[in-house]
Design a protein around this motif. Structure first.
Motif, mmCIF file in Angstrom:
data_model
loop_
_atom_site.group_PDB
_atom_site.id
_atom_site.type_symbol
_atom_site.label_atom_id
_atom_site.label_comp_id
_atom_site.label_asym_id
_atom_site.label_seq_id
_atom_site.Cartn_x
_atom_site.Cartn_y
_atom_site.Cartn_z
ATOM 1 N N ALA A 239 -5.080 22.871 10.569
ATOM 2 C CA ALA A 239 -5.273 22.077 9.350
ATOM 3 C C ALA A 239 -4.905 20.620 9.591
ATOM 4 C CB ALA A 239 -4.454 22.661 8.205
ATOM 5 N N GLN A 240 -3.904 20.387 10.443
ATOM 6 C CA GLN A 240 -3.506 19.022 10.770
ATOM 7 C C GLN A 240 -4.620 18.273 11.496
ATOM 8 O OE1 GLN A 240 -0.674 17.179 10.077
ATOM 9 N NE2 GLN A 240 -0.064 18.853 8.733
ATOM 10 N N ILE A 241 -5.400 18.989 12.306
ATOM 11 C CA ILE A 241 -6.519 18.353 13.007
ATOM 12 C C ILE A 241 -7.538 17.832 12.005
ATOM 13 C CG2 ILE A 241 -8.493 18.827 14.533
ATOM 14 C CD1 ILE A 241 -6.683 20.832 16.001
ATOM 15 N N ARG A 242 -7.736 18.568 10.929
ATOM 16 C CA ARG A 242 -8.697 18.185 9.885
ATOM 17 C C ARG A 242 -8.119 17.127 8.950
ATOM 18 N NH1 ARG A 242 -10.073 19.246 4.650
ATOM 19 N NH2 ARG A 242 -12.251 19.798 4.164
ATOM 20 N N LEU A 243 -6.822 17.176 8.749
ATOM 21 C CA LEU A 243 -6.168 16.437 7.666
ATOM 22 C C LEU A 243 -6.377 14.927 7.744
ATOM 23 C CD1 LEU A 243 -4.276 16.763 5.202
ATOM 24 C CD2 LEU A 243 -2.354 16.487 6.763
ATOM 25 N N SER A 244 -5.992 14.316 8.849
ATOM 26 C CA SER A 244 -6.037 12.854 8.932
ATOM 27 C C SER A 244 -7.458 12.302 8.869
ATOM 28 C CB SER A 244 -5.329 12.376 10.201
ATOM 29 O OG SER A 244 -3.950 12.681 10.144
ATOM 30 N N PRO A 245 -8.417 12.845 9.641
ATOM 31 C CA PRO A 245 -9.784 12.333 9.519
ATOM 32 C C PRO A 245 -10.367 12.530 8.122
ATOM 33 C CG PRO A 245 -9.527 13.582 11.540
ATOM 34 C CD PRO A 245 -8.291 13.820 10.734
ATOM 35 N N ALA A 246 -10.026 13.651 7.465
ATOM 36 C CA ALA A 246 -10.558 13.897 6.116
ATOM 37 C C ALA A 246 -10.001 12.886 5.120
ATOM 38 C CB ALA A 246 -10.233 15.321 5.679
ATOM 39 N N ARG A 247 -8.697 12.582 5.225
ATOM 40 C CA ARG A 247 -8.123 11.536 4.370
ATOM 41 C C ARG A 247 -8.862 10.218 4.568
ATOM 42 N NH1 ARG A 247 -1.838 12.224 6.098
ATOM 43 N NH2 ARG A 247 -1.291 14.072 4.846
ATOM 44 N N LEU A 248 -9.099 9.915 5.838
ATOM 45 C CA LEU A 248 -9.681 8.617 6.163
ATOM 46 C C LEU A 248 -11.133 8.528 5.717
ATOM 47 C CD1 LEU A 248 -8.416 6.141 7.440
ATOM 48 C CD2 LEU A 248 -9.451 6.795 9.605
ATOM 49 N N GLU A 319 -0.014 7.479 10.014
ATOM 50 C CA GLU A 319 -0.939 6.360 9.796
ATOM 51 C C GLU A 319 -1.955 6.678 8.699
ATOM 52 O OE1 GLU A 319 0.621 6.088 13.995
ATOM 53 O OE2 GLU A 319 -0.148 7.686 12.693
ATOM 54 N N SER A 320 -2.430 7.926 8.663
ATOM 55 C CA SER A 320 -3.411 8.282 7.630
ATOM 56 C C SER A 320 -2.758 8.348 6.253
ATOM 57 C CB SER A 320 -4.104 9.607 7.964
ATOM 58 O OG SER A 320 -3.214 10.691 7.916
ATOM 59 N N SER A 321 -1.484 8.716 6.198
ATOM 60 C CA SER A 321 -0.752 8.664 4.924
ATOM 61 C C SER A 321 -0.666 7.229 4.424
ATOM 62 C CB SER A 321 0.659 9.231 5.083
ATOM 63 O OG SER A 321 0.679 10.625 4.948
ATOM 64 N N MET A 322 -0.324 6.329 5.327
ATOM 65 C CA MET A 322 -0.223 4.919 4.957
ATOM 66 C C MET A 322 -1.574 4.378 4.495
ATOM 67 S SD MET A 322 2.224 3.722 8.106
ATOM 68 C CE MET A 322 2.205 1.990 7.717
ATOM 69 N N ALA A 323 -2.625 4.728 5.228
ATOM 70 C CA ALA A 323 -3.956 4.246 4.873
ATOM 71 C C ALA A 323 -4.405 4.825 3.541
ATOM 72 C CB ALA A 323 -4.954 4.610 5.971
ATOM 73 N N LYS A 324 -4.130 6.103 3.326
ATOM 74 C CA LYS A 324 -4.556 6.739 2.086
ATOM 75 C C LYS A 324 -3.891 6.077 0.879
ATOM 76 C CE LYS A 324 -5.366 9.989 -1.116
ATOM 77 N NZ LYS A 324 -4.819 10.104 -2.479
ATOM 78 N N VAL A 325 -2.598 5.805 0.983
ATOM 79 C CA VAL A 325 -1.890 5.139 -0.113
ATOM 80 C C VAL A 325 -2.446 3.730 -0.336
ATOM 81 C CG1 VAL A 325 0.322 4.175 -0.852
ATOM 82 C CG2 VAL A 325 0.227 6.470 0.135
ATOM 83 N N ALA A 326 -2.479 2.944 0.736
ATOM 84 C CA ALA A 326 -2.892 1.541 0.603
ATOM 85 C C ALA A 326 -4.323 1.427 0.093
ATOM 86 C CB ALA A 326 -2.753 0.832 1.954
ATOM 87 N N VAL A 327 -5.216 2.229 0.642
ATOM 88 C CA VAL A 327 -6.632 2.102 0.285
ATOM 89 C C VAL A 327 -6.899 2.654 -1.110
ATOM 90 C CG1 VAL A 327 -8.974 2.819 0.889
ATOM 91 C CG2 VAL A 327 -7.384 2.100 2.675
ATOM 92 N N SER A 328 -6.356 3.824 -1.439
ATOM 93 C CA SER A 328 -6.628 4.380 -2.766
ATOM 94 C C SER A 328 -6.080 3.479 -3.869
ATOM 95 C CB SER A 328 -6.045 5.791 -2.897
ATOM 96 O OG SER A 328 -4.636 5.785 -2.809
ATOM 97 N N GLU A 329 -4.910 2.888 -3.649
ATOM 98 C CA GLU A 329 -4.347 1.979 -4.666
ATOM 99 C C GLU A 329 -5.162 0.692 -4.750
ATOM 100 O OE1 GLU A 329 -1.940 2.774 -6.774
ATOM 101 O OE2 GLU A 329 -1.717 4.760 -5.852
ATOM 102 N N ALA A 330 -5.613 0.176 -3.606
ATOM 103 C CA ALA A 330 -6.446 -1.032 -3.625
ATOM 104 C C ALA A 330 -7.777 -0.766 -4.320
ATOM 105 C CB ALA A 330 -6.683 -1.522 -2.196
ATOM 106 N N LEU A 331 -8.396 0.378 -4.029
ATOM 107 C CA LEU A 331 -9.678 0.696 -4.656
ATOM 108 C C LEU A 331 -9.527 0.894 -6.158
ATOM 109 C CD1 LEU A 331 -11.339 3.085 -2.038
ATOM 110 C CD2 LEU A 331 -11.472 0.591 -2.219
#
Length: 401
Positions: A239-248, A319-331
């Protein structure tokens, strides 16, 4: 899965953009929606047929089965997201895109032929992980998994309840997470299956996903052992293999939608007049659009940075956690300002701006709420601090000895 190079990816993205703008956007007013407001299966099939005709169905996966790099995927998925219907038409939507990525990475040749090939060709899928809060099941914390599986000869028997399963209605392939004595397991199943019953599909704020987000009862589901991904207990690892790319990829698609919302708001502000001048000439409006312009660029850079980490072969969980937070809040800020700039038109269904606002609001929760990601990051900060203190203490002890 190797990429095809930036020039080739740009060419694919250009074809996708032309298709979405010329062929998909006119479908945004199509009334083929279910009672939840989601596109019907008939509409999805028609859109994917047009994408196949245009040569842009599943554009992120090449004819030889290779996958674009994450940075190349960004360029393509951003363009597919220019319409809420674009990812559905091009077969780059969740959960299918993430499921294809996972099976492409770890599926056996037999698994790929039976389950991955139909997805690449346009069949829909579902990922069964989330469970109801009422049962104390897994939500943002998969370690709370209640759905259980047990071995029975050369089969596994699965029982449990899943909730908010995107696209379960109408899906042809399912990936189910369940807990065995050895740990979490992932199973592949053909859908529909009489042992998997959809009991409820709630109305939700977002309406872009065909089939909605279903509650599902799994009762004595028998799955052959060769339909397990890996070995018993490998479920969380895979699931971890899927997790980060799916978030991104969520970030990539909704960045495209907000790019389009900004285009619509800019056009509105340059044509609408009030108090003797166009709206964009009023600082209150012009500044909002300028802030959106900045947020769009920062979101792109954040996604690109995380994509680079994944392309290096790292899991990119933090890194994907950081991107998910930053991008979803910006959007969310972007979508909100587009609505505000357009006033009454922004809250109506006259453009997709209102829908983008709703979809992005849901995105702040889907794939992990902002607060969960911040909590996880805060724990990492504490762990890193403690490790640094211990290393510093050990170093001082060595120097003083």
């Amino acid at each position: 899965m190797k990429g095809v190079g930036p020039v080739k990816a740009d060419e694919i993205a250009a074809r996708v953009e032309t298709f979405v703008r010329e062929k998909v956007i006119p479908y945004e007013s199509d009334m083929r929606r279910d009672h939840h407001g989601c596109p019907t299966e008939e509409l999805v099939i028609e859109l994917r047929a047009r994408a196949k005709e245009a040569g842009v169905l599943t554009p992120h996966i090449m004819a030889d089965g290779s996958h674009l790099s994450q940075r190349e995927t960004l360029v393509v998925l951003h363009k597919s997201g220019l319409s809420p219907l674009g990812p559905l038409a091009c077969n780059t939507a969740a959960p299918d895109e993430g499921n294809m990525y996972l099976l492409g990475k770890i599926g056996s040749p037999e698994i790929k032929k039976r389950f991955l090939d139909p997805l690449v060709a346009g069949a829909r899928s579902a990922f069964f992980m989330t469970e109801p809060a009422s049962s104390g099941g897994a939500g943002s914390d998969p370690k709370m998994m209640q759905t259980a599986c047990r071995r029975d000869g050369n089969h596994w028997v699965i029982n449990g309840t899943k909730a908010f399963i995107t696209g379960a209605q109408g899906a042809k392939v399912g990936i189910i997470m369940a807990k065995a004595e050895e740990g979490a397991c992932l199973f592949l199943v053909d859908l529909p299956n009489p042992a998997i019953e959809i009991t409820h599909i709630p109305n939700t704020i977002d309406t872009s996903m065909p089939g909605g987000h279903a509650v599902v009862e799994i009762k004595d589901l028998r799955v052959p052992e060769d339909q397990m991904l890996g070995e018993p207990g490998d479920g969380f690892k895979y699931a971890q293999i899927r997790l980060s790319p799916a978030r991104l990829s969520h970030c990539m698609r909704w960045l495209g939608a907000c790019t389009r919302a900004q285009e619509i708001a800019v056009n509105y502000a340059n044509n609408r007049k009030a108090f003797g001048k166009t709206l964009i000439d009023h600082e209150g409006v012009g500044f909002m659009l300028a802030e959106n312009h900045i947020d769009l660029r920062q979101a792109w850079l954040m996604i690109d940075w995380c994509a680079g980490v994944l392309d290096e072969g790292r899991l990119g969980t933090v890194e994907s956690s950081m991107a998910k937070v930053a991008v979803s809040e910006a959007l969310m800020r972007i979508a909100d300002k587009c609505v505000q700039v357009m006033g009454a038109s922004g809250v109506s269904g006259e453009t997709i701006v209102e829908q983008v606002f709703r979809e992005v609001r849901a995105f702040r929760i889907y794939d992990g709420p902002t607060e969960v990601h911040k909590w996880s990051l805060a724990h990492k900060i504490r762990r890193d601090w403690k490790a640094a203190q211990e290393n510093h203490g050990a170093l001082n002890g060595h120097q003083n000895s």
